[in-house]
Design an enzyme around this catalytic site. Sequence first.
Site, PDB file in Angstrom:
ATOM      1  N   TYR A 105       5.265  32.660   9.098  1.00  0.00           N
ATOM      2  CA  TYR A 105       5.985  31.669   7.859  1.00  0.00           C
ATOM      3  C   TYR A 105       7.065  31.154   7.849  1.00  0.00           C
ATOM      4  O   TYR A 105       7.521  30.503   6.959  1.00  0.00           O
ATOM      5  CB  TYR A 105       5.700  33.187   6.351  1.00  0.00           C
ATOM      6  CG  TYR A 105       4.738  33.147   6.291  1.00  0.00           C
ATOM      7  CD1 TYR A 105       3.296  33.005   6.536  1.00  0.00           C
ATOM      8  CD2 TYR A 105       4.275  34.966   6.500  1.00  0.00           C
ATOM      9  CE1 TYR A 105       1.891  33.614   6.034  1.00  0.00           C
ATOM     10  CE2 TYR A 105       3.446  36.057   6.293  1.00  0.00           C
ATOM     11  CZ  TYR A 105       1.640  35.107   6.288  1.00  0.00           C
ATOM     12  OH  TYR A 105       0.714  35.757   5.480  1.00  0.00           O
TER      13      TYR A 105
ATOM     14  N   ASN B  21      -1.464  27.134  -2.564  1.00  0.00           N
ATOM     15  CA  ASN B  21      -1.621  28.102  -1.699  1.00  0.00           C
ATOM     16  C   ASN B  21      -2.000  29.603  -2.514  1.00  0.00           C
ATOM     17  O   ASN B  21      -0.758  30.390  -2.663  1.00  0.00           O
ATOM     18  CB  ASN B  21       0.107  28.027  -0.722  1.00  0.00           C
ATOM     19  CG  ASN B  21      -0.348  28.836   0.344  1.00  0.00           C
ATOM     20  OD1 ASN B  21      -1.277  29.919   0.226  1.00  0.00           O
ATOM     21  ND2 ASN B  21       0.597  28.680   0.890  1.00  0.00           N
TER      22      ASN B  21
ATOM     23  N   ARG C 101      -8.562  36.503   7.340  1.00  0.00           N
ATOM     24  CA  ARG C 101      -8.441  35.453   6.646  1.00  0.00           C
ATOM     25  C   ARG C 101      -9.166  34.013   6.754  1.00  0.00           C
ATOM     26  O   ARG C 101      -8.598  32.942   6.529  1.00  0.00           O
ATOM     27  CB  ARG C 101      -6.767  34.969   7.440  1.00  0.00           C
ATOM     28  CG  ARG C 101      -5.412  36.406   6.955  1.00  0.00           C
ATOM     29  CD  ARG C 101      -4.475  36.214   7.169  1.00  0.00           C
ATOM     30  NE  ARG C 101      -3.876  37.062   7.563  1.00  0.00           N
ATOM     31  CZ  ARG C 101      -2.932  38.037   6.721  1.00  0.00           C
ATOM     32  NH1 ARG C 101      -2.764  36.958   5.874  1.00  0.00           N
ATOM     33  NH2 ARG C 101      -2.405  39.310   6.385  1.00  0.00           N
TER      34      ARG C 101
ATOM     35  N   HIS D  96      -1.887  26.391   3.573  1.00  0.00           N
ATOM     36  CA  HIS D  96      -1.772  27.577   4.468  1.00  0.00           C
ATOM     37  C   HIS D  96      -0.199  27.587   5.162  1.00  0.00           C
ATOM     38  O   HIS D  96      -0.568  26.157   6.024  1.00  0.00           O
ATOM     39  CB  HIS D  96      -2.059  28.194   5.056  1.00  0.00           C
ATOM     40  CG  HIS D  96      -3.401  28.632   4.487  1.00  0.00           C
ATOM     41  ND1 HIS D  96      -3.358  29.625   2.744  1.00  0.00           N
ATOM     42  CD2 HIS D  96      -4.973  28.582   4.311  1.00  0.00           C
ATOM     43  CE1 HIS D  96      -4.744  29.895   2.558  1.00  0.00           C
ATOM     44  NE2 HIS D  96      -5.863  28.975   3.017  1.00  0.00           N
TER      45      HIS D  96
ATOM     46  N   HIS E 241      -8.714  34.691   0.455  1.00  0.00           N
ATOM     47  CA  HIS E 241      -9.468  35.162   0.743  1.00  0.00           C
ATOM     48  C   HIS E 241     -10.364  36.290   0.261  1.00  0.00           C
ATOM     49  O   HIS E 241     -11.755  36.146   0.966  1.00  0.00           O
ATOM     50  CB  HIS E 241      -9.365  36.189   1.859  1.00  0.00           C
ATOM     51  CG  HIS E 241      -8.149  36.368   2.618  1.00  0.00           C
ATOM     52  ND1 HIS E 241      -8.038  34.214   3.439  1.00  0.00           N
ATOM     53  CD2 HIS E 241      -7.045  35.802   3.126  1.00  0.00           C
ATOM     54  CE1 HIS E 241      -6.807  33.969   4.339  1.00  0.00           C
ATOM     55  NE2 HIS E 241      -5.766  34.944   3.457  1.00  0.00           N
TER      56      HIS E 241
ATOM     57  N   ASP F 156     -12.936  30.012  -9.402  1.00  0.00           N
ATOM     58  CA  ASP F 156     -14.113  29.682 -10.804  1.00  0.00           C
ATOM     59  C   ASP F 156     -13.378  28.439 -11.399  1.00  0.00           C
ATOM     60  O   ASP F 156     -13.492  27.424 -11.997  1.00  0.00           O
ATOM     61  CB  ASP F 156     -14.102  30.411 -11.625  1.00  0.00           C
ATOM     62  CG  ASP F 156     -16.071  31.583 -10.768  1.00  0.00           C
ATOM     63  OD1 ASP F 156     -16.114  30.358  -9.437  1.00  0.00           O
ATOM     64  OD2 ASP F 156     -16.144  32.221 -11.650  1.00  0.00           O
TER      65      ASP F 156
ATOM     66  N   SER G 142       0.616  29.833   7.525  1.00  0.00           N
ATOM     67  CA  SER G 142       0.191  29.646   8.299  1.00  0.00           C
ATOM     68  C   SER G 142      -1.278  29.373   9.440  1.00  0.00           C
ATOM     69  O   SER G 142      -2.110  28.927   8.051  1.00  0.00           O
ATOM     70  CB  SER G 142       0.231  31.693   8.813  1.00  0.00           C
ATOM     71  OG  SER G 142      -0.971  31.955   8.338  1.00  0.00           O
TER      72      SER G 142
HETATM   73  C1  DQA Z   1      -1.283  32.724   3.481  1.00  0.00           C
HETATM   74  C2  DQA Z   1      -2.163  32.808   4.622  1.00  0.00           C
HETATM   75  C3  DQA Z   1      -2.905  34.185   3.750  1.00  0.00           C
HETATM   76  O1  DQA Z   1      -3.208  34.471   4.373  1.00  0.00           O
HETATM   77  C4  DQA Z   1      -1.619  35.167   3.171  1.00  0.00           C
HETATM   78  O2  DQA Z   1      -2.015  36.096   3.127  1.00  0.00           O
HETATM   79  C5  DQA Z   1      -0.630  34.371   2.341  1.00  0.00           C
HETATM   80  C6  DQA Z   1       0.051  33.034   2.882  1.00  0.00           C
HETATM   81  C7  DQA Z   1       0.021  31.101   4.565  1.00  0.00           C
HETATM   82  O3  DQA Z   1       0.244  30.544   2.920  1.00  0.00           O
HETATM   83  O4  DQA Z   1      -0.232  31.256   5.880  1.00  0.00           O
HETATM   84  O5  DQA Z   1      -0.222  35.104   1.647  1.00  0.00           O
HETATM   85  O6  DQA Z   1      -1.985  31.459   2.626  1.00  0.00           O
END
Ligand code: DQA
Length: 148
Positions: free
Chosen positions: A26, A77, A114, A103, A83, A90, A105
């Site tokens: 992150y 985000n 993920r 995201h 997930h 909805d 990551s």
């Molecule tokens: C995330 C990726 C998700 O899997 C994770 O639970 C996050 C951050 C990302 O910004 O990479 O909290 O959304």
Amino acid sequence: MGSRNRVDILHGVNLDMLGRRPVSHYGQLTFDQLEQRIGAFAHELDLEPRFFQTNHEGQLVEHLHRVEGLADGIIINPGAWTHYAWAIRDALEIAALPAVEVHLSDVDAREEFRRVSVIRDLCVATVKGEGVDGYRTALARLKQELDL
Ligand code: DQA
């Protein structure tokens, strides 16, 4: 300035803990710093950002219920809700605005769980694995979608 330039930047669960989460996934920025960077990207693109973060799923659902007339597009985000949170999906469908999923990551290169996104097919694009710069990519894509 065009009238369709209002963008809601929505962050879900645990994103407010940036700065205390694994730097390898992150990055170093705190959540406040992330929002500041996104705000700067938005202004460079002549977009008007509005920010919302919550750790409570129902609050994000209700925010999406109220977004009509207040935003023209959405950057979202949802964190781990991405997930499995069908209620967020909805609510995003109810909001019926162009949306880009972001995201920090690369969610497809991490754990199996993920790789699923319950919102992906509602979004005009997904940006992942670009860190903070991914928000610039996402805003530019949204701007294109808004015909600005
Ligand atoms: C995330 C990726 C998700 O899997 C994770 O639970 C996050 C951050 C990302 O910004 O990479 O909290 O959304």
